[in-house]
Write an enzyme that holds these catalytic residues in place. Structure first.
Site, PDB file in Angstrom:
ATOM      1  N   THR A 257       0.856  -1.189   0.000  1.00 52.28           N
ATOM      2  CA  THR A 257       0.000   0.000   0.000  1.00 52.28           C
ATOM      3  C   THR A 257       0.893   1.240   0.000  1.00 52.28           C
ATOM      4  OG1 THR A 257      -0.185  -0.117   2.406  1.00 52.28           O
ATOM      5  CG2 THR A 257      -1.927  -1.187   1.129  1.00 52.28           C
TER       6      THR A 257
ATOM      7  N   VAL B  91       1.610   4.407   1.598  1.00 57.70           N
ATOM      8  CA  VAL B  91       2.460   4.911   2.685  1.00 57.70           C
ATOM      9  C   VAL B  91       3.348   3.792   3.227  1.00 57.70           C
ATOM     10  CG1 VAL B  91       2.466   5.906   5.016  1.00 57.70           C
ATOM     11  CG2 VAL B  91       0.865   6.754   3.298  1.00 57.70           C
ATOM     12  N   CYS B  92       2.787   2.608   3.316  1.00 58.22           N
ATOM     13  CA  CYS B  92       3.529   1.469   3.860  1.00 58.22           C
ATOM     14  C   CYS B  92       4.730   1.113   2.983  1.00 58.22           C
ATOM     15  CB  CYS B  92       2.605   0.265   4.000  1.00 58.22           C
ATOM     16  SG  CYS B  92       1.115   0.594   4.966  1.00 58.22           S
ATOM     17  N   SER B  93       4.505   1.081   1.672  1.00 54.21           N
ATOM     18  CA  SER B  93       5.558   0.687   0.735  1.00 54.21           C
ATOM     19  C   SER B  93       6.525   1.820   0.396  1.00 54.21           C
ATOM     20  CB  SER B  93       4.944   0.161  -0.562  1.00 54.21           C
ATOM     21  OG  SER B  93       4.342  -1.085  -0.340  1.00 54.21           O
TER      22      SER B  93
END
Length: 168
Positions: free
Chosen positions: A58, A60-62
């Site tokens: 996703t 922000v996560c990645s």
């Protein structure tokens, strides 16, 4: 159970799912076999940083959350951190592939699955959709020394690697 706070003991019954990294399975298309990871037992005598997020692959996560920990891993190790783990509600297959997509090998960072966000729900830190929320917990030999949840889904302040480095 309520949110974990500094000074609390890490719960004694926390089990996640994961696929251990192996050289034979390092290709992103290779599937390993998920096994249970008894975090309570594995982390009892270690200094651990666990950061949680809503989902693998996703934005922000990645783009920021995981890369920040990869970049700061040497600094975390220099501060005595034995284990760094990322936690999401995705299944162990997805978490394993995400680790491979980020070129994480061995036990540099554990990519753990919190099936059905069971752990996150147990501490009241699941998101609005019932997935793992975005937070970070630092455990030192079974005792929580840092525990912060982000104030919003796509906000990255208190759970990013730099915040952990400042706190420990």
């Amino acid at each position: 159970m309520s949110a974990l706070k500094p000074g609390d003991q890490f719960p004694s019954d926390v089990v996640f799912s994961y696929i251990p990294w192996s050289e034979e399975q390092e290709d992103i298309k290779a599937c390993g076999i998920p096994i249970n990871y008894n975090a309570s037992k594995e982390w009892a005598d270690k200094k651990v940083v666990v950061f949680a997020l809503p989902g693998a692959f996703t934005p922000v996560c990645s783009a920021a959350h995981v890369p920040g920990y990869i970049e700061n891993l040497p600094k975390l190790r220099a501060k005595g951190v034995d284990v760094v783990a990322v936690l999401a509600y995705n299944d162990a297959y997805v978490m394993s592939a995400w680790g491979k997509a980020n070129n994480v090998q061995g036990d540099d960072i554990l990519f753990l699955s919190d099936p059905e966000a069971k752990f996150s729900k147990s501490i009241g830190w699941a998101d609005e959709e019932g997935r793992t929320g975005r937070y970070a917990i630092v455990i030192d030999h079974g005792k929580v020394i840092y525990s912060q949840r982000e104030r919003g889904k796509n906000i990255l302040e208190v759970s990013k690697a730099e915040a952990i480095l400042e706190a420990i």
